[in-house]
Design a protein around this motif. Structure first.
Motif, PDB file in Angstrom:
ATOM      1  N   HIS A 227       0.866   9.494   1.151  1.00 14.62           N
ATOM      2  CA  HIS A 227      -0.473   9.981   1.492  1.00 14.62           C
ATOM      3  C   HIS A 227      -0.602  10.305   2.975  1.00 14.62           C
ATOM      4  N   LEU A 228       0.193   9.635   3.793  1.00 12.66           N
ATOM      5  CA  LEU A 228       0.190   9.922   5.231  1.00 12.66           C
ATOM      6  C   LEU A 228       1.130  11.077   5.576  1.00 12.66           C
ATOM      7  N   GLU A 229       1.705  11.693   4.525  1.00 11.51           N
ATOM      8  CA  GLU A 229       2.604  12.844   4.648  1.00 11.51           C
ATOM      9  C   GLU A 229       3.883  12.504   5.410  1.00 11.51           C
ATOM     10  N   CYS A 230       4.303  11.252   5.287  1.00 16.59           N
ATOM     11  CA  CYS A 230       5.604  10.829   5.817  1.00 16.59           C
ATOM     12  C   CYS A 230       6.573  10.808   4.628  1.00 16.59           C
ATOM     13  N   ASN A 231       6.915  11.994   4.145  1.00 17.57           N
ATOM     14  CA  ASN A 231       7.581  12.110   2.849  1.00 17.57           C
ATOM     15  C   ASN A 231       8.990  11.537   2.833  1.00 17.57           C
ATOM     16  N   GLN A 232       9.719  11.683   3.928  1.00 18.83           N
ATOM     17  CA  GLN A 232      11.087  11.162   3.942  1.00 18.83           C
ATOM     18  C   GLN A 232      11.100   9.641   3.839  1.00 18.83           C
ATOM     19  N   VAL A 233      10.192   8.996   4.555  1.00 20.36           N
ATOM     20  CA  VAL A 233      10.107   7.538   4.496  1.00 20.36           C
ATOM     21  C   VAL A 233       9.646   7.099   3.111  1.00 20.36           C
ATOM     22  N   ALA A 234       8.664   7.817   2.551  1.00 19.39           N
ATOM     23  CA  ALA A 234       8.183   7.504   1.204  1.00 19.39           C
ATOM     24  C   ALA A 234       9.316   7.627   0.191  1.00 19.39           C
ATOM     25  N   GLN A 235      10.128   8.648   0.345  1.00 21.19           N
ATOM     26  CA  GLN A 235      11.247   8.858  -0.572  1.00 21.19           C
ATOM     27  C   GLN A 235      12.215   7.684  -0.535  1.00 21.19           C
ATOM     28  N   LYS A 236      12.518   7.195   0.640  1.00 21.25           N
ATOM     29  CA  LYS A 236      13.431   6.053   0.767  1.00 21.25           C
ATOM     30  C   LYS A 236      12.846   4.805   0.111  1.00 21.25           C
ATOM     31  N   ASP A 237      11.535   4.612   0.275  1.00 15.27           N
ATOM     32  CA  ASP A 237      10.902   3.438  -0.338  1.00 15.27           C
ATOM     33  C   ASP A 237      10.924   3.536  -1.860  1.00 15.27           C
ATOM     34  N   PHE A 238      10.663   4.707  -2.398  1.00 19.07           N
ATOM     35  CA  PHE A 238      10.697   4.886  -3.849  1.00 19.07           C
ATOM     36  C   PHE A 238      12.115   4.688  -4.390  1.00 19.07           C
ATOM     37  N   GLU A 239      13.097   5.197  -3.679  1.00 16.75           N
ATOM     38  CA  GLU A 239      14.490   5.041  -4.108  1.00 16.75           C
ATOM     39  C   GLU A 239      14.892   3.570  -4.121  1.00 16.75           C
ATOM     40  N   TYR A 240      14.425   2.828  -3.122  1.00 11.94           N
ATOM     41  CA  TYR A 240      14.733   1.391  -3.060  1.00 11.94           C
ATOM     42  C   TYR A 240      14.133   0.673  -4.268  1.00 11.94           C
ATOM     43  N   PHE A 241      12.870   0.990  -4.582  1.00 14.54           N
ATOM     44  CA  PHE A 241      12.215   0.333  -5.711  1.00 14.54           C
ATOM     45  C   PHE A 241      12.940   0.646  -7.011  1.00 14.54           C
ATOM     46  N   LEU A 242      13.302   1.898  -7.231  1.00 14.51           N
ATOM     47  CA  LEU A 242      13.974   2.283  -8.468  1.00 14.51           C
ATOM     48  C   LEU A 242      15.343   1.624  -8.594  1.00 14.51           C
ATOM     49  N   GLU A 243      15.988   1.411  -7.463  1.00 17.05           N
ATOM     50  CA  GLU A 243      17.286   0.726  -7.477  1.00 17.05           C
ATOM     51  C   GLU A 243      17.119  -0.740  -7.871  1.00 17.05           C
ATOM     52  N   LYS A 244      16.091  -1.389  -7.346  1.00 18.31           N
ATOM     53  CA  LYS A 244      15.886  -2.821  -7.585  1.00 18.31           C
ATOM     54  C   LYS A 244      15.171  -3.101  -8.901  1.00 18.31           C
ATOM     55  N   CYS A 245      14.311  -2.190  -9.343  1.00 15.56           N
ATOM     56  CA  CYS A 245      13.489  -2.437 -10.535  1.00 15.56           C
ATOM     57  C   CYS A 245      13.555  -1.240 -11.484  1.00 15.56           C
ATOM     58  N   PRO A 246      14.724  -0.898 -11.989  1.00 15.83           N
ATOM     59  CA  PRO A 246      14.857   0.303 -12.826  1.00 15.83           C
ATOM     60  C   PRO A 246      14.117   0.211 -14.157  1.00 15.83           C
ATOM     61  N   ASP A 247      13.840  -1.001 -14.635  1.00 20.97           N
ATOM     62  CA  ASP A 247      13.179  -1.168 -15.928  1.00 20.97           C
ATOM     63  C   ASP A 247      11.684  -1.427 -15.812  1.00 20.97           C
ATOM     64  N   ASP A 248      11.145  -1.347 -14.601  1.00 25.41           N
ATOM     65  CA  ASP A 248       9.717  -1.568 -14.421  1.00 25.41           C
ATOM     66  C   ASP A 248       8.919  -0.480 -15.148  1.00 25.41           C
ATOM     67  N   PRO A 249       7.767  -0.836 -15.734  1.00 23.68           N
ATOM     68  CA  PRO A 249       6.964   0.170 -16.452  1.00 23.68           C
ATOM     69  C   PRO A 249       6.576   1.385 -15.609  1.00 23.68           C
ATOM     70  N   THR A 250       6.516   1.215 -14.283  1.00 23.79           N
ATOM     71  CA  THR A 250       6.131   2.340 -13.424  1.00 23.79           C
ATOM     72  C   THR A 250       7.321   3.202 -13.015  1.00 23.79           C
ATOM     73  N   ALA A 251       8.528   2.838 -13.435  1.00 21.23           N
ATOM     74  CA  ALA A 251       9.728   3.519 -12.944  1.00 21.23           C
ATOM     75  C   ALA A 251       9.744   5.005 -13.302  1.00 21.23           C
ATOM     76  N   GLU A 252       9.375   5.344 -14.551  1.00 21.52           N
ATOM     77  CA  GLU A 252       9.424   6.749 -14.969  1.00 21.52           C
ATOM     78  C   GLU A 252       8.440   7.602 -14.176  1.00 21.52           C
ATOM     79  N   LEU A 253       7.246   7.072 -13.973  1.00 23.31           N
ATOM     80  CA  LEU A 253       6.257   7.796 -13.173  1.00 23.31           C
ATOM     81  C   LEU A 253       6.760   7.977 -11.741  1.00 23.31           C
TER      82      LEU A 253
END
Length: 269
Positions: A227-253
């Motif tokens: 939302h702060l338009e810091c897209n590269q940093v946001a991308q890294k955070d999302f990638e980290y979450f998907l790596e650690k929690c691939p089966d989380d219900p929010t993963a597909e979204l």
């Protein structure tokens, strides 16, 4: 690490710990005004209750003073407003949520000598009163009413299902560190809903100073950075979450969010 966490929160009143938390999120919080208001209200309470001798009658008079004379009440209309999590705003507006109103009840109650404790019940914050000559009572700080155990059991069933059983651990006294942690989560969620992303980011910074690798906090930080338009940093955070929690219900979204971020052209400044 934030200066807030160098202090032993369990040696403070809950309202004092919350005020310190609020100041980390909003440096404009007026400590002096809040302290003056707390002192003023406490002085008034001591005068009003001085005529009462019986402990139960005195406590009931305190509840009437807090909810009727002072006008504190649960904010039914804007329950999720961040103003209900900022102590300064709660005192100004006389509105709050169970934990913020409960923090004030605990502060005044203890100063006035009542045997009160905070309970982090699964559905909401409660106040327990440990009477010297009768069974323990529970007060709903949202409206100041006593709550019987059958009602608490019904609340629990409403949240966890018909098979839920009221257990002693549901009514354990909560420590301030845990309550402030939950308060931080409430405040962050409210600020995100209100699109106050800079202050919401301050919430995640505090949380991650305590648990640096928490994938859920990192995921939330990614949403804030997006939302702060810091897209590269946001991308890294999302990638980290998907790596650690691939089966989380929010993963597909989140994968869709990540794909959208990857397709946004990077702007070089």
């Amino acid at each position: 690490m934030s200066d807030l966490w160098f202090k032993d929160l369990d040696e403070l009143e809950l309202v004092e710990g919350a005020l310190l938390l609020n100041s980390q999120i909003d440096p404009q919080v007026n400590f002096t005004w809040v302290e003056m208001q707390l002192e003023k209200l406490l002085d008034e309470a001591e005068q009003v209750l001085s005529v009462e001798v019986n402990e139960k009658a005195r406590f009931d008079a305190f509840l009437r003073l807090f909810y009727q004379e002072w006008g504190f009440e649960g904010d039914y209309e804007n329950y999720f407003s961040s103003e209900n999590a900022f102590i300064e705003k709660v005192i100004q507006r006389r509105k709050g949520i169970p934990v913020s109103l409960g923090a004030l009840l605990l502060f005044f109650g203890r100063k006035l000598g009542f045997p009160v404790k905070g309970i982090s019940f699964p559905t909401q914050f409660l106040i327990a009163v440990n009477w010297s000559d009768r069974d323990k009572s529970y007060v709903n700080p949202f409206n100041g009413e006593y709550v019987a155990k059958p009602v608490l059991h019904a609340w629990l069933k409403g949240q966890e299902g018909a098979a839920a059983q009221l257990k002693p651990e549901h009514l354990n006294v909560a420590d301030n560190s845990m309550l402030i942690g939950r308060w931080l989560g409430v405040l962050k969620s409210a600020l995100m809903r209100e699109e106050r992303y800079t202050q919401a980011l301050a919430c995640t910074d505090i949380a991650l100073s305590l648990v640096p690798d928490d994938p859920y906090e990192i995921r939330d930080r990614g949403f804030i950075y997006q939302h702060l338009e810091c897209n590269q940093v946001a991308q890294k955070d999302f990638e980290y979450f998907l790596e650690k929690c691939p089966d989380d219900p929010t993963a597909e979204l989140l994968k869709l969010q990540l794909k959208a971020l990857q397709e946004v052209p990077q702007v070089l400044h």
